[in-house]
Design a protein around this motif. Structure first.
Motif, PDB file in Angstrom:
ATOM      1  N   UNK A   1      31.464  36.129  56.278  1.00 39.07           N
ATOM      2  CA  UNK A   1      32.769  36.565  55.586  1.00 39.07           C
ATOM      3  C   UNK A   1      33.694  35.258  55.344  1.00 39.07           C
ATOM      4  N   UNK A   2      34.195  35.001  54.260  1.00 46.18           N
ATOM      5  CA  UNK A   2      35.387  34.056  54.155  1.00 46.18           C
ATOM      6  C   UNK A   2      36.483  34.073  55.187  1.00 46.18           C
ATOM      7  N   UNK A   3      37.005  32.958  55.258  1.00 50.20           N
ATOM      8  CA  UNK A   3      38.249  32.615  55.872  1.00 50.20           C
ATOM      9  C   UNK A   3      39.248  32.313  54.964  1.00 50.20           C
ATOM     10  N   UNK A   4      40.604  32.672  55.385  1.00 49.31           N
ATOM     11  CA  UNK A   4      41.783  32.054  54.937  1.00 49.31           C
ATOM     12  C   UNK A   4      42.498  31.508  55.805  1.00 49.31           C
ATOM     13  N   UNK A   5      42.815  30.029  55.633  1.00 48.09           N
ATOM     14  CA  UNK A   5      43.482  29.266  56.659  1.00 48.09           C
ATOM     15  C   UNK A   5      44.625  29.245  55.943  1.00 48.09           C
ATOM     16  N   UNK A   6      45.705  29.744  56.749  1.00 47.16           N
ATOM     17  CA  UNK A   6      47.148  29.869  56.266  1.00 47.16           C
ATOM     18  C   UNK A   6      47.890  28.741  56.963  1.00 47.16           C
ATOM     19  N   UNK A   7      48.219  27.599  56.214  1.00 50.08           N
ATOM     20  CA  UNK A   7      49.143  26.768  56.817  1.00 50.08           C
ATOM     21  C   UNK A   7      50.431  27.127  57.601  1.00 50.08           C
ATOM     22  N   UNK A   8      51.178  26.646  58.543  1.00 46.30           N
ATOM     23  CA  UNK A   8      52.125  27.110  59.374  1.00 46.30           C
ATOM     24  C   UNK A   8      53.235  27.070  58.258  1.00 46.30           C
ATOM     25  N   UNK A   9      54.006  28.253  58.372  1.00 45.49           N
ATOM     26  CA  UNK A   9      55.237  28.805  57.575  1.00 45.49           C
ATOM     27  C   UNK A   9      56.484  28.923  58.736  1.00 45.49           C
ATOM     28  N   UNK A  10      57.339  28.330  58.688  1.00 45.70           N
ATOM     29  CA  UNK A  10      58.734  28.447  59.463  1.00 45.70           C
ATOM     30  C   UNK A  10      58.839  29.936  60.079  1.00 45.70           C
ATOM     31  N   UNK A  11      58.875  31.006  59.026  1.00 49.34           N
ATOM     32  CA  UNK A  11      59.095  32.469  59.443  1.00 49.34           C
ATOM     33  C   UNK A  11      57.924  33.328  59.695  1.00 49.34           C
ATOM     34  N   UNK A  12      56.745  33.221  58.546  1.00 50.46           N
ATOM     35  CA  UNK A  12      55.825  34.298  58.553  1.00 50.46           C
ATOM     36  C   UNK A  12      54.581  33.785  59.628  1.00 50.46           C
ATOM     37  N   UNK A  13      54.551  32.634  59.850  1.00 54.44           N
ATOM     38  CA  UNK A  13      53.219  32.081  60.626  1.00 54.44           C
ATOM     39  C   UNK A  13      53.550  30.778  61.115  1.00 54.44           C
ATOM     40  N   UNK A  94      34.054  31.724  49.171  1.00 54.48           N
ATOM     41  CA  UNK A  94      34.485  30.335  49.828  1.00 54.48           C
ATOM     42  C   UNK A  94      35.912  30.557  50.351  1.00 54.48           C
ATOM     43  N   UNK A  95      36.048  29.634  51.519  1.00 56.38           N
ATOM     44  CA  UNK A  95      37.139  29.437  52.385  1.00 56.38           C
ATOM     45  C   UNK A  95      38.397  29.026  51.560  1.00 56.38           C
ATOM     46  N   UNK A  96      39.390  29.604  52.005  1.00 51.40           N
ATOM     47  CA  UNK A  96      40.507  29.011  51.251  1.00 51.40           C
ATOM     48  C   UNK A  96      41.468  28.383  52.269  1.00 51.40           C
ATOM     49  N   UNK A  97      42.395  27.532  51.940  1.00 56.09           N
ATOM     50  CA  UNK A  97      43.514  27.139  52.474  1.00 56.09           C
ATOM     51  C   UNK A  97      44.707  27.340  51.870  1.00 56.09           C
ATOM     52  N   UNK A  98      45.724  27.883  52.485  1.00 56.67           N
ATOM     53  CA  UNK A  98      46.801  28.457  51.548  1.00 56.67           C
ATOM     54  C   UNK A  98      48.101  28.117  52.465  1.00 56.67           C
ATOM     55  N   UNK A  99      48.999  27.835  51.491  1.00 57.28           N
ATOM     56  CA  UNK A  99      50.505  27.386  51.970  1.00 57.28           C
ATOM     57  C   UNK A  99      51.411  28.359  51.397  1.00 57.28           C
ATOM     58  N   UNK A 100      52.284  28.992  52.290  1.00 56.20           N
ATOM     59  CA  UNK A 100      53.120  29.775  51.615  1.00 56.20           C
ATOM     60  C   UNK A 100      54.280  28.874  51.587  1.00 56.20           C
ATOM     61  N   UNK A 101      54.980  28.838  50.049  1.00 58.73           N
ATOM     62  CA  UNK A 101      56.219  28.246  49.833  1.00 58.73           C
ATOM     63  C   UNK A 101      57.410  28.664  50.814  1.00 58.73           C
ATOM     64  N   UNK A 102      58.006  27.445  51.131  1.00 63.26           N
ATOM     65  CA  UNK A 102      59.355  27.849  52.015  1.00 63.26           C
ATOM     66  C   UNK A 102      60.314  28.696  51.516  1.00 63.26           C
ATOM     67  N   UNK A 103      60.430  28.984  50.086  1.00 62.70           N
ATOM     68  CA  UNK A 103      61.708  29.933  49.423  1.00 62.70           C
ATOM     69  C   UNK A 103      61.050  30.912  48.718  1.00 62.70           C
TER      70      UNK A 103
END
Length: 112
Positions: A1-13, A94-103
């Motif tokens: 099972x693929x993974x999604x790596x979510x980079x730190x976000x000040x509010x959401x994670x 495929x695994x993903x690395x995702x960043x959530x925008x600040x705004x």
């Protein structure tokens, strides 16, 4: 099972998170199913930019964006070459690395 790596976000994670995703589900649905409360004001109908993400790794594993998504992305805050709408980004094997925008340009948080 693929993974999604979510980079730190000040509010959401604030610490970042690694989640399991099913091939064929959208990045948005995978995040919501794992308590990452990304905005999705249009209920994932490709009609806003509140679920805008940056795909830092694994971008090429996603199907190419269509014209409607590209038009929406043109309105997103902080657009860059790795930008996608998470509601339109379907996970492959495929695994993903995702960043959530600040705004986001959402004027009201619907608190889904």
């Amino acid at each position: 099972m693929p993974q999604i790596i979510i980079l730190p976000h000040h509010e959401l994670c604030p610490e970042g998170v690694v989640i399991e995703a099913k091939s064929g589900e959208t990045v948005c649905n995978a995040m919501l199913a794992n308590d990452v409360e990304i905005e999705h004001a249009c209920e994932m109908s490709n009609a806003c930019t509140t679920c805008h993400i940056y795909v830092r790794e694994g971008f090429d594993s996603l199907a190419e964006s269509d014209e409607t998504e590209d038009d929406m992305l043109d309105k997103a805050w902080g657009l860059d070459p790795d930008s996608r709408l998470s509601c339109q980004s379907v996970v492959s094997d495929t695994d993903l690395v995702v960043e959530i925008p600040k705004y986001t340009i959402n004027q009201v948080s619907e608190n889904h």
